[in-house]
Design a protein around this motif. Structure first.
Motif, mmCIF file in Angstrom:
data_model
loop_
_atom_site.group_PDB
_atom_site.id
_atom_site.type_symbol
_atom_site.label_atom_id
_atom_site.label_comp_id
_atom_site.label_asym_id
_atom_site.label_seq_id
_atom_site.Cartn_x
_atom_site.Cartn_y
_atom_site.Cartn_z
ATOM 1 N N LYS A 5 15.649 -16.337 12.425
ATOM 2 C CA LYS A 5 15.222 -15.749 11.165
ATOM 3 C C LYS A 5 14.207 -16.640 10.450
ATOM 4 C CE LYS A 5 19.025 -17.751 8.464
ATOM 5 N NZ LYS A 5 20.171 -17.464 7.587
ATOM 6 N N VAL A 6 13.523 -16.029 9.478
ATOM 7 C CA VAL A 6 12.511 -16.773 8.727
ATOM 8 C C VAL A 6 12.844 -16.744 7.245
ATOM 9 C CG1 VAL A 6 10.733 -16.151 10.405
ATOM 10 C CG2 VAL A 6 10.975 -14.784 8.326
ATOM 11 N N THR A 7 12.316 -17.731 6.520
ATOM 12 C CA THR A 7 12.375 -17.754 5.057
ATOM 13 C C THR A 7 11.010 -17.309 4.558
ATOM 14 O OG1 THR A 7 13.936 -19.600 5.124
ATOM 15 C CG2 THR A 7 12.814 -19.183 3.029
ATOM 16 N N SER A 8 10.948 -16.160 3.903
ATOM 17 C CA SER A 8 9.665 -15.525 3.585
ATOM 18 C C SER A 8 8.923 -16.176 2.426
ATOM 19 C CB SER A 8 9.888 -14.040 3.268
ATOM 20 O OG SER A 8 10.463 -13.378 4.367
ATOM 21 N N ASN A 9 9.650 -16.741 1.482
ATOM 22 C CA ASN A 9 9.019 -17.247 0.268
ATOM 23 C C ASN A 9 9.006 -18.764 0.228
ATOM 24 O OD1 ASN A 9 8.721 -14.549 -0.766
ATOM 25 N ND2 ASN A 9 10.888 -14.590 -1.317
ATOM 26 N N TYR A 243 -0.571 -20.736 19.120
ATOM 27 C CA TYR A 243 -0.511 -20.391 17.688
ATOM 28 C C TYR A 243 -0.781 -18.897 17.532
ATOM 29 C CZ TYR A 243 -1.275 -20.901 12.632
ATOM 30 O OH TYR A 243 -1.183 -20.819 11.268
ATOM 31 N N ILE A 244 0.049 -18.237 16.733
ATOM 32 C CA ILE A 244 -0.087 -16.794 16.493
ATOM 33 C C ILE A 244 -0.817 -16.588 15.166
ATOM 34 C CG2 ILE A 244 1.158 -14.624 16.160
ATOM 35 C CD1 ILE A 244 3.446 -15.863 17.816
ATOM 36 N N ASP A 245 -2.008 -16.026 15.221
ATOM 37 C CA ASP A 245 -2.821 -15.854 14.017
ATOM 38 C C ASP A 245 -2.307 -14.751 13.096
ATOM 39 O OD1 ASP A 245 -4.820 -17.880 14.454
ATOM 40 O OD2 ASP A 245 -5.646 -16.620 16.040
ATOM 41 N N GLU A 246 -1.780 -13.694 13.677
ATOM 42 C CA GLU A 246 -1.274 -12.590 12.861
ATOM 43 C C GLU A 246 0.009 -13.007 12.147
ATOM 44 O OE1 GLU A 246 0.061 -7.875 13.333
ATOM 45 O OE2 GLU A 246 -0.665 -9.019 15.072
ATOM 46 N N ASN A 247 0.042 -12.768 10.832
ATOM 47 C CA ASN A 247 1.213 -13.134 10.032
ATOM 48 C C ASN A 247 1.601 -14.595 10.288
ATOM 49 O OD1 ASN A 247 3.163 -12.490 8.126
ATOM 50 N ND2 ASN A 247 4.637 -11.743 9.628
ATOM 51 N N CYS A 248 0.596 -15.460 10.267
ATOM 52 C CA CYS A 248 0.767 -16.840 10.757
ATOM 53 C C CYS A 248 1.720 -17.689 9.913
ATOM 54 C CB CYS A 248 -0.599 -17.527 10.856
ATOM 55 S SG CYS A 248 -1.505 -17.649 9.296
ATOM 56 N N PHE A 249 1.950 -17.321 8.642
ATOM 57 C CA PHE A 249 2.845 -18.112 7.800
ATOM 58 C C PHE A 249 4.307 -17.702 7.954
ATOM 59 C CE2 PHE A 249 -0.393 -19.386 4.256
ATOM 60 C CZ PHE A 249 -1.134 -20.064 5.221
ATOM 61 N N GLN A 250 4.569 -16.677 8.734
ATOM 62 C CA GLN A 250 5.941 -16.142 8.816
ATOM 63 C C GLN A 250 6.469 -16.104 10.240
ATOM 64 O OE1 GLN A 250 7.431 -15.865 6.159
ATOM 65 N NE2 GLN A 250 5.947 -15.473 4.554
ATOM 66 N N GLN A 251 5.950 -16.968 11.112
ATOM 67 C CA GLN A 251 6.397 -16.960 12.500
ATOM 68 C C GLN A 251 7.709 -17.729 12.653
ATOM 69 O OE1 GLN A 251 5.164 -15.184 15.000
ATOM 70 N NE2 GLN A 251 3.712 -14.316 13.513
ATOM 71 N N PRO A 252 8.715 -17.126 13.268
ATOM 72 C CA PRO A 252 10.028 -17.772 13.415
ATOM 73 C C PRO A 252 10.002 -18.835 14.509
ATOM 74 C CG PRO A 252 10.017 -15.691 14.572
ATOM 75 C CD PRO A 252 8.692 -15.773 13.860
ATOM 76 N N LEU A 253 11.074 -19.589 14.586
ATOM 77 C CA LEU A 253 11.250 -20.554 15.666
ATOM 78 C C LEU A 253 11.336 -19.804 16.995
ATOM 79 C CD1 LEU A 253 11.981 -23.452 16.722
ATOM 80 C CD2 LEU A 253 14.367 -22.826 16.292
ATOM 81 N N ARG A 254 10.505 -20.226 17.942
ATOM 82 C CA ARG A 254 10.556 -19.640 19.284
ATOM 83 C C ARG A 254 11.220 -20.626 20.245
ATOM 84 N NH1 ARG A 254 4.345 -18.518 20.253
ATOM 85 N NH2 ARG A 254 4.115 -19.997 18.509
ATOM 86 N N HIS A 255 11.888 -20.104 21.248
ATOM 87 C CA HIS A 255 12.479 -20.923 22.307
ATOM 88 C C HIS A 255 11.733 -20.609 23.597
ATOM 89 C CE1 HIS A 255 15.656 -21.008 19.281
ATOM 90 N NE2 HIS A 255 16.190 -22.028 19.912
ATOM 91 N N LEU A 256 11.039 -21.610 24.139
ATOM 92 C CA LEU A 256 10.248 -21.412 25.344
ATOM 93 C C LEU A 256 10.664 -22.409 26.411
ATOM 94 C CD1 LEU A 256 6.622 -20.957 23.902
ATOM 95 C CD2 LEU A 256 8.304 -19.188 24.450
#
Length: 309
Positions: A5-9, A243-256
């Motif tokens: 999950k992400v923290t939006s604000n 790096y994901i440019d779309e909605n770049c400030f709201q990208q969640p933690l990814r596991h790769l």
């Protein structure tokens, strides 16, 4: 790939990198200029701090609603927080310190408890010396997020420090490269933004020209990746191939997987990597093969990419 999950604000914050470009010394015979010190003020957060406890940081904190009454709110907040945490006040005539000054110490205590009291110093303070340096946004997976504007201020000697012990446990004046090197050995925890900024500051030969090295075109919101089965964390910065440019400030933690997360010498890379245990362990910076637009947006400096290329 697993996401969280992400923290939006986020809240607005400001920070100051206080550096000494030159110092002056006295002896029994005369007052004279001496070597350039090139040291910065670092503070260690207390163990009870709500954000990044027990880490070495630059002075700074959250913008208060009353800061905008005195001018540009980020700049006012930066000067106020520097005074609250270190006792150093940037003034029209240079600077003052509350160390060994009972009146200023009392006023500092008032401001720590009520930021609006900083207005008592409105005619004394100066924000003219603040060089806009960079902006970081806390990664989206953190429960507490801040958009922090960093400013650089250069003065000509090291003021005595009157530490705010309710927020900080210790301080030091230290060479930027030495600070990064000591953190790498595990002497203390140094968060990635501090490692990134101290590293590039250490490589500027003449600090009198620091203004042209500010990263002011794009904020940096690190996009976190955890390597599956390892304690390795990657923070991707703008321009990195992951790096994901779309909605770049709201990208969640990814596991790769390790083969996807590992630094590639043949792909555009702009990132910081570190181990989650111990906290911010072995921070490394990589910056190579960026596209022209990203080269123009970010100061190019020597990183651990040199070990790959």
């Amino acid at each position: 790939m697993c996401i969280t999950k992400v923290t939006s604000n986020w809240r607005s914050a400001a920070s100051i990198i206080l550096g000494v470009s030159k110092c002056f010394v006295t002896n029994d015979y005369h007052f004279s200029a001496c070597k350039t010190t090139r040291r910065v003020l670092m503070l260690k957060r207390g163990e009870t701090a709500k954000f990044m406890p027990n880490t070495m940081v630059f002075p700074g904190g959250v913008v208060d609603k009353t800061d905008s009454k005195m001018g540009e709110e980020f700049r006012i907040a930066a000067v106020r927080e520097l005074f609250e945490e270190s006792g150093v006040l940037l003034t029209k005539n240079g600077w003052q310190t509350s160390a060994n000054n009972a009146e200023m110490t009392n006023l500092k205590s008032e401001i720590v408890n009520d930021a609006s009291k900083f207005q008592k110093l409105e005619t004394s303070i100066s924000v003219d010396k603040l060089i806009e340096w960079t902006t970081f946004v806390t990664p989206a997976n953190y429960p507490r997020r801040f958009l922090t504007k960093f400013y650089l201020v250069l003065i000509d000697e090291e003021p005595a420090i009157d530490l705010c012990t309710s927020e900080m446990s210790e301080y030091s004046w230290i060479d930027p490269k030495e600070c990064v090197d000591e953190a790498y050995t595990g002497k203390y925890a140094l968060p990635p933004p501090q490692v990134y900024e101290l590293t590039r500051l250490s490589q500027i030969k003449d600090w009198e020209y620091c203004e042209k090295y500010g990263n002011t075109k794009k904020p940096i919101c690190p996009q976190p990746i955890k390597t599956i089965g390892e304690k390795m964390i990657t923070n991707c910065f703008p321009g990195d191939h992951l790096y994901i440019d779309e909605n770049c400030f709201q990208q969640p933690l990814r596991h790769l997987s390790a083969d996807r997360a590992t630094v590639s010498p043949t792909l555009p890379t702009h990132r910081v990597t570190y181990f989650s245990e111990p906290l911010y362990g072995k921070v490394r910076i990589y910056q190579h093969l960026l596209k022209p637009a990203d080269i123009a947006a970010f100061h190019q400096f020597e990183t651990h990419s040199k070990d790959l290329l």
